[in-house]
Motif scaffolding. Structure first.
Motif, PDB file in Angstrom:
ATOM      1  N   ILE A   1      59.189  26.137  31.095  1.00 31.16           N
ATOM      2  CA  ILE A   1      60.078  25.459  30.143  1.00 31.16           C
ATOM      3  C   ILE A   1      60.203  26.283  28.869  1.00 31.16           C
ATOM      4  O   ILE A   1      61.287  26.392  28.282  1.00 31.16           O
ATOM      5  CB  ILE A   1      59.565  24.038  29.852  1.00 31.16           C
ATOM      6  N   ASN A   2      59.105  26.894  28.432  1.00 35.74           N
ATOM      7  CA  ASN A   2      59.170  27.768  27.260  1.00 35.74           C
ATOM      8  C   ASN A   2      60.080  28.960  27.516  1.00 35.74           C
ATOM      9  O   ASN A   2      60.828  29.397  26.629  1.00 35.74           O
ATOM     10  CB  ASN A   2      57.771  28.257  26.883  1.00 35.74           C
ATOM     11  N   PHE A   3      60.038  29.507  28.744  1.00 33.73           N
ATOM     12  CA  PHE A   3      60.943  30.606  29.107  1.00 33.73           C
ATOM     13  C   PHE A   3      62.399  30.152  28.987  1.00 33.73           C
ATOM     14  O   PHE A   3      63.246  30.878  28.454  1.00 33.73           O
ATOM     15  CB  PHE A   3      60.660  31.082  30.533  1.00 33.73           C
ATOM     16  N   LEU A   4      62.699  28.954  29.484  1.00 35.59           N
ATOM     17  CA  LEU A   4      64.068  28.443  29.420  1.00 35.59           C
ATOM     18  C   LEU A   4      64.546  28.318  27.971  1.00 35.59           C
ATOM     19  O   LEU A   4      65.719  28.546  27.667  1.00 35.59           O
ATOM     20  CB  LEU A   4      64.158  27.090  30.119  1.00 35.59           C
ATOM     21  N   LYS A   5      63.628  27.975  27.073  1.00 41.97           N
ATOM     22  CA  LYS A   5      63.991  27.866  25.652  1.00 41.97           C
ATOM     23  C   LYS A   5      64.298  29.227  25.049  1.00 41.97           C
ATOM     24  O   LYS A   5      65.208  29.378  24.231  1.00 41.97           O
ATOM     25  CB  LYS A   5      62.853  27.193  24.879  1.00 41.97           C
ATOM     26  N   TYR A   6      63.538  30.260  25.458  1.00 47.16           N
ATOM     27  CA  TYR A   6      63.758  31.608  24.946  1.00 47.16           C
ATOM     28  C   TYR A   6      65.019  32.241  25.533  1.00 47.16           C
ATOM     29  O   TYR A   6      65.653  33.088  24.905  1.00 47.16           O
ATOM     30  CB  TYR A   6      62.562  32.508  25.280  1.00 47.16           C
ATOM     31  N   TYR A   7      65.375  31.849  26.758  1.00 50.72           N
ATOM     32  CA  TYR A   7      66.516  32.438  27.460  1.00 50.72           C
ATOM     33  C   TYR A   7      67.509  31.347  27.860  1.00 50.72           C
ATOM     34  O   TYR A   7      67.656  31.037  29.034  1.00 50.72           O
ATOM     35  CB  TYR A   7      66.042  33.202  28.700  1.00 50.72           C
ATOM     36  N   PRO A   8      68.206  30.759  26.887  1.00 51.98           N
ATOM     37  CA  PRO A   8      69.129  29.654  27.197  1.00 51.98           C
ATOM     38  C   PRO A   8      70.262  30.055  28.139  1.00 51.98           C
ATOM     39  O   PRO A   8      70.734  29.247  28.935  1.00 51.98           O
ATOM     40  CB  PRO A   8      69.667  29.237  25.817  1.00 51.98           C
TER      41      PRO A   8
ATOM     42  N   ALA B   1      65.228  39.395  31.300  1.00 48.33           N
ATOM     43  CA  ALA B   1      64.781  38.035  31.620  1.00 48.33           C
ATOM     44  C   ALA B   1      63.793  38.044  32.784  1.00 48.33           C
ATOM     45  O   ALA B   1      62.781  37.332  32.758  1.00 48.33           O
ATOM     46  CB  ALA B   1      65.988  37.161  31.958  1.00 48.33           C
ATOM     47  N   LEU B   2      64.060  38.877  33.799  1.00 50.08           N
ATOM     48  CA  LEU B   2      63.159  38.970  34.948  1.00 50.08           C
ATOM     49  C   LEU B   2      61.781  39.479  34.527  1.00 50.08           C
ATOM     50  O   LEU B   2      60.755  38.982  34.985  1.00 50.08           O
ATOM     51  CB  LEU B   2      63.749  39.897  36.008  1.00 50.08           C
ATOM     52  N   GLU B   3      61.781  40.469  33.647  1.00 42.79           N
ATOM     53  CA  GLU B   3      60.503  41.012  33.184  1.00 42.79           C
ATOM     54  C   GLU B   3      59.725  39.977  32.387  1.00 42.79           C
ATOM     55  O   GLU B   3      58.507  39.846  32.540  1.00 42.79           O
ATOM     56  CB  GLU B   3      60.757  42.251  32.325  1.00 42.79           C
ATOM     57  N   SER B   4      60.432  39.199  31.584  1.00 47.24           N
ATOM     58  CA  SER B   4      59.771  38.144  30.815  1.00 47.24           C
ATOM     59  C   SER B   4      59.204  37.063  31.734  1.00 47.24           C
ATOM     60  O   SER B   4      58.112  36.542  31.495  1.00 47.24           O
ATOM     61  CB  SER B   4      60.758  37.517  29.830  1.00 47.24           C
ATOM     62  N   LEU B   5      59.945  36.751  32.793  1.00 50.94           N
ATOM     63  CA  LEU B   5      59.444  35.800  33.780  1.00 50.94           C
ATOM     64  C   LEU B   5      58.153  36.311  34.413  1.00 50.94           C
ATOM     65  O   LEU B   5      57.219  35.554  34.646  1.00 50.94           O
ATOM     66  CB  LEU B   5      60.492  35.583  34.879  1.00 50.94           C
ATOM     67  N   ALA B   6      58.132  37.622  34.687  1.00 46.71           N
ATOM     68  CA  ALA B   6      56.963  38.207  35.348  1.00 46.71           C
ATOM     69  C   ALA B   6      55.699  38.033  34.509  1.00 46.71           C
ATOM     70  O   ALA B   6      54.601  37.874  35.060  1.00 46.71           O
ATOM     71  CB  ALA B   6      57.206  39.682  35.632  1.00 46.71           C
ATOM     72  N   TYR B   7      55.846  38.037  33.188  1.00 53.06           N
ATOM     73  CA  TYR B   7      54.685  37.910  32.313  1.00 53.06           C
ATOM     74  C   TYR B   7      54.038  36.522  32.384  1.00 53.06           C
ATOM     75  O   TYR B   7      52.868  36.366  32.027  1.00 53.06           O
ATOM     76  CB  TYR B   7      55.060  38.222  30.869  1.00 53.06           C
ATOM     77  N   ILE B   8      54.794  35.515  32.840  1.00 51.87           N
ATOM     78  CA  ILE B   8      54.224  34.166  32.920  1.00 51.87           C
ATOM     79  C   ILE B   8      53.977  33.747  34.370  1.00 51.87           C
ATOM     80  O   ILE B   8      53.651  32.590  34.644  1.00 51.87           O
ATOM     81  CB  ILE B   8      55.138  33.133  32.227  1.00 51.87           C
ATOM     82  N   ALA B   9      54.143  34.697  35.305  1.00 51.62           N
ATOM     83  CA  ALA B   9      53.996  34.388  36.730  1.00 51.62           C
ATOM     84  C   ALA B   9      52.585  34.682  37.223  1.00 51.62           C
ATOM     85  O   ALA B   9      51.879  35.529  36.668  1.00 51.62           O
ATOM     86  CB  ALA B   9      55.002  35.200  37.536  1.00 51.62           C
ATOM     87  N   LEU B  10      52.188  33.977  38.266  1.00 54.28           N
ATOM     88  CA  LEU B  10      50.904  34.189  38.919  1.00 54.28           C
ATOM     89  C   LEU B  10      51.157  34.430  40.403  1.00 54.28           C
ATOM     90  O   LEU B  10      51.922  33.698  41.037  1.00 54.28           O
ATOM     91  CB  LEU B  10      49.997  32.971  38.748  1.00 54.28           C
ATOM     92  N   THR B  11      50.532  35.464  40.973  1.00 49.34           N
ATOM     93  CA  THR B  11      50.695  35.768  42.393  1.00 49.34           C
ATOM     94  C   THR B  11      49.522  35.194  43.183  1.00 49.34           C
ATOM     95  O   THR B  11      48.370  35.336  42.774  1.00 49.34           O
ATOM     96  CB  THR B  11      50.767  37.286  42.635  1.00 49.34           C
ATOM     97  N   GLU B  12      49.844  34.535  44.294  1.00 47.99           N
ATOM     98  CA  GLU B  12      48.806  33.945  45.142  1.00 47.99           C
ATOM     99  C   GLU B  12      49.059  34.299  46.607  1.00 47.99           C
ATOM    100  O   GLU B  12      50.211  34.320  47.057  1.00 47.99           O
ATOM    101  CB  GLU B  12      48.779  32.418  44.972  1.00 47.99           C
ATOM    102  N   LYS B  13      47.990  34.566  47.348  1.00 49.49           N
ATOM    103  CA  LYS B  13      48.087  34.898  48.769  1.00 49.49           C
ATOM    104  C   LYS B  13      47.402  33.816  49.596  1.00 49.49           C
ATOM    105  O   LYS B  13      46.335  33.326  49.230  1.00 49.49           O
ATOM    106  CB  LYS B  13      47.453  36.265  49.040  1.00 49.49           C
TER     107      LYS B  13
END
Length: 291
Positions: A237-244, A143-155
């Motif tokens: 929200i799409n992540f939450l649907k994939y990982y209930p 689940a963490l890895e899947s989250l990482a795919y939709i995350a954006l890093t900002e400084k």
């Protein structure tokens, strides 16, 4: 979702396979992955008598075996995560399944696998950072890895405004490092603001946008150099649907945070009322809070 899902998407985007090839391969992968109860037995976390009892309990519910084991306290959350991670590590590789099914040649797969791995390396680092964030601390590695795919890093540098009161709320943030302050506009003639509080590394802010895509109710400004991980509302929200199952712990965290804020607001309003604040002023504050 997960790395295999994104490998399939990567191959589709390259025009090398079809979507139905990935769907079929993921189904084969699911069938050929070791069962949760078998892995628990092999690790010595459960014995055959316990597995039989849990399967009996499961038959009378719509829960998974792991969920029943947690509810009956046969396993801890950490043990469930350990078993799930081992299942992920031992399941058949999606690429191998695609090759075996004749969807792609071995040569073509490994011709593109290098570029895919280099592109996804950054996501593994992101997953490690997300693991430390309070809201995600109970999620497994997949689940963490899947989250990482939709995350954006900002400084951000010190003193930069991340969120402005009144802006549209369509994303939320996790703090990797640094410190930020929260302020509220005072709406006076000088356009000033008042300090509300600070937030530190491994916390989140702006998460209420998941429930309500309204407007920001405060400003958030960096106090030091800060690194943030940002999630767009729609993608999350799409992540939450994939990982209930993962979504349950995430949503509980959010609800607890909201309840805590409501409780603090109630206490503050009670104190203000004792000091002589009018009912109309209280109503105005409540309206602003819930807007």
């Amino acid at each position: 979702m997960g790395k295999d899902f994104f490998l399939g998407k990567y191959l589709i985007d390259k025009g090398l396979i079809m979507e139905e090839d990935v769907v079929d391969a993921l189904e084969i992968q699911r069938r050929e992955s070791p069962a949760f109860e078998k892995v628990s037995l092999e690790l010595g976390l459960l014995n055959m008598k316990q597995i039989f009892q849990l399967l009996t309990f499961q038959a009378d519910s719509d829960l998974t075996f792991a969920e029943v084991a947690l509810r009956k306290k046969y396993l801890t959350q950490e043990q469930v995560v350990r078993v799930n991670n081992l299942i992920i590590d031992t399941r058949p590789f999606l690429g191998k399944i695609l090759v075996s099914a004749g969807n792609i040649t071995h040569e073509k797969l490994y011709e593109v696998i290098g570029s895919f791995e280099s592109e996804t390396e950054k996501y593994l680092d992101l997953a490690e950072s997300l693991k430390k964030v309070k809201i995600f601390e109970l999620l497994d590695e997949n689940a963490l890895e899947s989250l990482a795919y939709i995350a954006l890093t900002e400084k951000y540098d010190t003193g930069e405004t991340v969120l402005k009161e009144g802006d549209e709320a369509d994303e939320f943030f996790c703090i990797v490092s640094g410190s930020l302050k929260i302020t509220k506009n005072t709406h006076d003639t000088e356009g000033g603001s008042c300090y509300v509080g600070s937030i530190q590394a491994n916390d989140v802010f702006g998460e209420s946008c998941i429930f309500d895509r309204g407007r920001r109710t405060a400003n958030v400004i960096t106090e030091t150099e800060t690194v943030l991980i940002k999630f767009k509302r729609t993608a999350f929200i799409n992540f939450l649907k994939y990982y209930p199952k993962s979504s349950i712990s995430i949503l509980i965290f959010m609800v607890q945070r909201l309840m805590g804020r409501l409780e603090r607001s109630d206490r503050e309003l009670a104190c203000e009322k004792k000091r002589g604040i009018s009912q109309s002023e209280i109503d105005a504050v409540l309206e602003e809070f819930f807007s």
